[in-house]
Design a protein around this motif. Structure first.
Motif, PDB file in Angstrom:
ATOM      1  N   ILE A  52       1.078  -0.860   0.139  1.00 40.12           N
ATOM      2  CA  ILE A  52       0.175   0.024   0.463  1.00 40.12           C
ATOM      3  C   ILE A  52       1.055   1.231   0.072  1.00 40.12           C
ATOM      4  CG2 ILE A  52      -1.485   1.400   1.754  1.00 40.12           C
ATOM      5  CD1 ILE A  52      -2.872  -1.625   2.218  1.00 40.12           C
ATOM      6  N   GLY A  53       1.641   0.938   0.774  1.00 37.68           N
ATOM      7  CA  GLY A  53       2.626   2.149   1.341  1.00 37.68           C
ATOM      8  C   GLY A  53       3.724   2.406  -0.514  1.00 37.68           C
ATOM      9  N   HIS A  54       4.281   1.118  -1.051  1.00 34.71           N
ATOM     10  CA  HIS A  54       4.371   1.371  -2.490  1.00 34.71           C
ATOM     11  C   HIS A  54       3.040   2.031  -3.610  1.00 34.71           C
ATOM     12  CE1 HIS A  54       6.762  -0.707  -5.964  1.00 34.71           C
ATOM     13  NE2 HIS A  54       6.954   0.839  -5.639  1.00 34.71           N
ATOM     14  N   TYR A  55       1.743   1.494  -3.232  1.00 38.27           N
ATOM     15  CA  TYR A  55       1.331   2.158  -4.482  1.00 38.27           C
ATOM     16  C   TYR A  55       0.839   3.736  -4.360  1.00 38.27           C
ATOM     17  CZ  TYR A  55      -3.131   2.293  -6.832  1.00 38.27           C
ATOM     18  OH  TYR A  55      -4.303   3.100  -7.657  1.00 38.27           O
ATOM     19  N   ALA A  56       0.977   3.662  -3.004  1.00 40.28           N
ATOM     20  CA  ALA A  56       0.422   5.850  -2.596  1.00 40.28           C
ATOM     21  C   ALA A  56       1.959   6.566  -3.267  1.00 40.28           C
ATOM     22  CB  ALA A  56       0.514   5.404  -1.041  1.00 40.28           C
ATOM     23  N   LEU A  57       3.244   5.902  -2.932  1.00 37.95           N
ATOM     24  CA  LEU A  57       3.509   6.757  -4.019  1.00 37.95           C
ATOM     25  C   LEU A  57       3.703   6.317  -4.717  1.00 37.95           C
ATOM     26  CD1 LEU A  57       7.736   6.296  -2.379  1.00 37.95           C
ATOM     27  CD2 LEU A  57       6.242   7.810  -2.213  1.00 37.95           C
ATOM     28  N   VAL A  58       3.187   5.569  -6.358  1.00 32.87           N
ATOM     29  CA  VAL A  58       3.228   5.670  -7.544  1.00 32.87           C
ATOM     30  C   VAL A  58       1.891   6.914  -7.455  1.00 32.87           C
ATOM     31  CG1 VAL A  58       2.056   4.385  -8.929  1.00 32.87           C
ATOM     32  CG2 VAL A  58       3.851   3.284  -7.972  1.00 32.87           C
TER      33      VAL A  58
END
Length: 665
Positions: free
Chosen positions: A5-11
């Motif tokens: 989720i943290g990675h997707y939030a950056l994208v």
């Protein structure tokens, strides 16, 4: 799942930065209110997304999730909780995520609190902020992803760099980054104003609170880093002219110059072109510091990354942001209308004098920092530029600047009277002479420059007090009315006086601790005693100890004065077991404003150990002075005039025909 989720939030953040980079700027140019209105909600959404990403990485550290490469490289299950949290930004990837979080936080602040800004300026500013954010988010996703997984998760991590497992380094990076990134707002304001062709006194007033906020935190960050290096590295010094220390000092100097030039622009509608250029240069120096820390071109206890790919990426960003903004400046600046005129002997003239010397000092530090790198790149020759160069170039530039500091706030705007200003500073000058003579009497003629430095510090401190006394006019109106005027002084007046007083306090600490310290370097066996500036320091012996993730040998020292025990010091040599990394922990005892400082060297076979012991008179004034400087910025930010809109030029305000003043441009 939380890590993904943290990675997707950056994208998703990167996608929003592309929208913010284009739509509001186009709307500002076309004066389309619907397109400009997109900027504020997008800036707030970006902040929430990056905050979610940061929380996800923090959770991975708290849970010791070693399937995340960043956690495995920089954490350990036995590490204390506080350092599990601070380990989030104690590495390249995590610190970059913190950088981006602060970047979008400032953008959200402008979006939320910028209702008094003209809509085109706010939209364009947030658009430029989007350009900067897009570059750093792309850098993180492409080369420095903090959420990369390890296919076969290890059972244990490699632990955090032991030098960073300290409360000082827990606080230092966030403070420093708020300062670094805070100047991105002034940069965005400057570029936005160049795009729109609107740069006036109102622009200076809108920019000044953001500059003060960034400068305040950068001051605290540099101060905290200095004190950490002083007590953690065991060298006994508080500033080493390390290239990465210089990387934070250069934007501080340029930001200080910008603060003063913005005052002239706000009050007199002058120095427009120069102020905008300083806004660009200040953030450019912050970006340069980022490049030096993360490119691998420097070897330093402060440096993070050594991956050349990261260095090339940051270098490209550096060229795009600095080159692009300077190209826009070269195109638009000649079209700007020049501001009001003033005499050389005036408050404006004093502030220009301030700018010239601060800029020259910045260039001196910049040359000393980059010259060895350039020489190595061109010829392959390696040289080291250290304290002798900086002391001989930076120091002489500061002397005339400090001598002029008390004059600036006392001189009148537009045309000042130097003789009248000098008369108001008679008491300050007398105190400076008195302290100079007393220092000569106490220490003799062996250190000629030190008493002069003490006198210069007292001159600056007393001059800042004289500034307040002059404004209040106690001698003319009496103590009763004077006290009422004192309470009614604007925040900027208190801020200026407090910050200038802090500079004098820091200078006094630098001079006394450097010139009058007592240093003893020797080998001591248990029971040995050494005299350090009248204090008897006895070595009682070494004892082993163990912490959560380290073992150490602790030295026990007793400090006596006249046979009376006044302190016990316990410096140590630590070994962090996960990394097999040794550190030195100094033993420090504070005597009001002075300190006794002891650090351990290498142990000997016969039970003795190398010891470095200091008496450092008034050294705490160095950091107390920086607190006064930061407090001065807080007082200035509290000035009501910075929250009630743009100023009206003085020439239009001083009408005598009863007509209403014309609005500001």
């Amino acid at each position: 799942m939380i890590v993904e989720i943290g990675h997707y939030a950056l994208v998703l953040t990167f996608a929003l930065t592309l929208i913010q980079s284009v739509v509001p700027v186009y709307g500002a140019i076309k004066e389309d209110e619907r397109l400009m209105a997109i900027a504020s909600p997008v800036s707030m959404a970006m902040f929430l997304l990056v905050l979610l990403s940061f929380i996800a990485l923090t959770y991975a550290y708290l849970a010791s999730d070693f399937s995340v490469q960043n956690v495995w490289e920089n954490s350990h299950s036995a590490k204390p909780l506080i350092y599990k949290i601070t380990g989030v930004w104690g590495n390249h990837e995590g610190s970059l995520l913190l950088w981006v979080l602060i970047l979008v936080f400032f953008g959200a602040l402008v979006g939320f609190f910028g209702a008094n800004l003209p809509a085109p300026l706010r939209a364009a500013t947030l658009g430029v902020q989007g350009w900067v954010t897009a570059g750093f988010v792309l850098f993180m996703l492409a080369t420095s992803n903090p959420f990369n997984r390890i296919p076969n998760a290890p059972m244990e991590g490699n632990d955090l760099n032991p030098l960073l497992q300290d409360i000082g380094l827990a606080i230092h990076p966030p403070l420093l980054y708020i300062g670094y990134v805070g100047f991105s707002i002034t940069f965005s304001f400057a570029v936005a104003a160049l795009i729109l062709g609107r740069i006036d006194a109102a622009w200076a007033r809108w920019v000044r609170p953001w500059t003060l906020l960034a400068w305040c935190f950068l001051t605290l960050g540099i101060s905290m880093g200095s004190y950490w290096a002083y007590y953690e590295l065991g060298w006994g010094g508080w500033w080493f002219w390390d290239p990465v220390e210089n990387a934070s000092f250069m934007p501080w100097l340029a930001g200080t110059a910008m603060l003063h030039s913005a005052i002239v622009m706000e009050k007199r509608d002058a120095l427009k072109v120069w102020t905008v250029l300083l806004a660009i240069f200040t953030f450019s120096l912050s970006l340069l510091g980022t490049f030096l820390v993360r490119s691998g071109v420097l070897t330093s206890v402060h440096a993070f990354a050594v991956d050349p790919a990261r260095g090339v990426f940051i270098l490209v960003l550096l060229c795009l942001f600095i080159g692009g903004s300077l190209s826009l400046y070269a195109w638009r600046a000649p079209l700007l209308k020049q501001g009001g005129l003033f005499a050389p002997m005036s408050r404006e003239g004093a502030l220009v004098f301030n700018n010239l010397f601060l800029t020259a000092a910045t260039v001196a530090v910049l040359v000393g920092t980059l010259y060895p790198l350039a020489l190595d790149a061109v010829t392959g020759e390696k040289i080291s530029v250290g304290p002798p160069f900086f002391n001989l170039t930076f120091g002489p530039l500061m002397i005339p600047l400090l001598m002029a500091v008390p004059y600036g706030p006392i001189l009148a705007w537009k045309r000042g009277d130097l003789l009248a200003a000098t008369q108001r500073l008679y008491a300050a000058f007398g105190l400076a002479i008195l302290f100079t003579l007393v220092t000569f009497w106490m220490w003799g003629m062996d250190r000629v420059l030190a008493p002069l430095g003490v006198g210069l510090a007292v001159w600056v401190m007393a001059g800042s007090i004289a500034e307040i006394v002059t404004r209040v006019k106690v001698a003319e109106i009496g103590f009763g009315r004077g006290f009422a005027r004192l309470k009614g002084l604007p925040g900027s007046a208190w801020g200026t006086a407090t910050a200038h007083f802090g500079i004098g306090v820091t200078v006094l600490g630098i001079v006394t601790s450097t010139a009058f310290q007592d240093e003893k370097v020797l080998t001591m066996a248990p029971g040995d005693t050494v005299d350090v500036s009248g204090y008897a320091l006895t070595f009682d012996g070494l004892a082993p100890s163990r912490g959560a993730n380290y073992v150490e040998d602790v030295g026990h020292f007793t400090v006596r004065k006249g046979g009376v025990v006044i302190a016990e010091l316990e410096p140590s040599k630590r070994l962090y077991t996960a990394r097999q990394f040794p550190t030195t922990e100094a033993g420090i005892h504070t005597l009001v404003l002075s300190q006794i400082y002891v650090s351990l060297g290498e142990p000997r076979d016969n039970g003795s150990i190398d010891v470095r012991a200091y008496y450092k008179p008034l050294i705490t004034l160095i950091w107390i002075g920086t607190l006064f400087m930061a407090l001065g910025a807080v007082f200035s930010m509290a000035d009501r005039r910075l929250r009630v809109g743009a100023p009206k030029p003085a020439a239009r305000r001083d009408r005598t025909d009863g007509a209403a003043p014309a609005p500001a441009e």
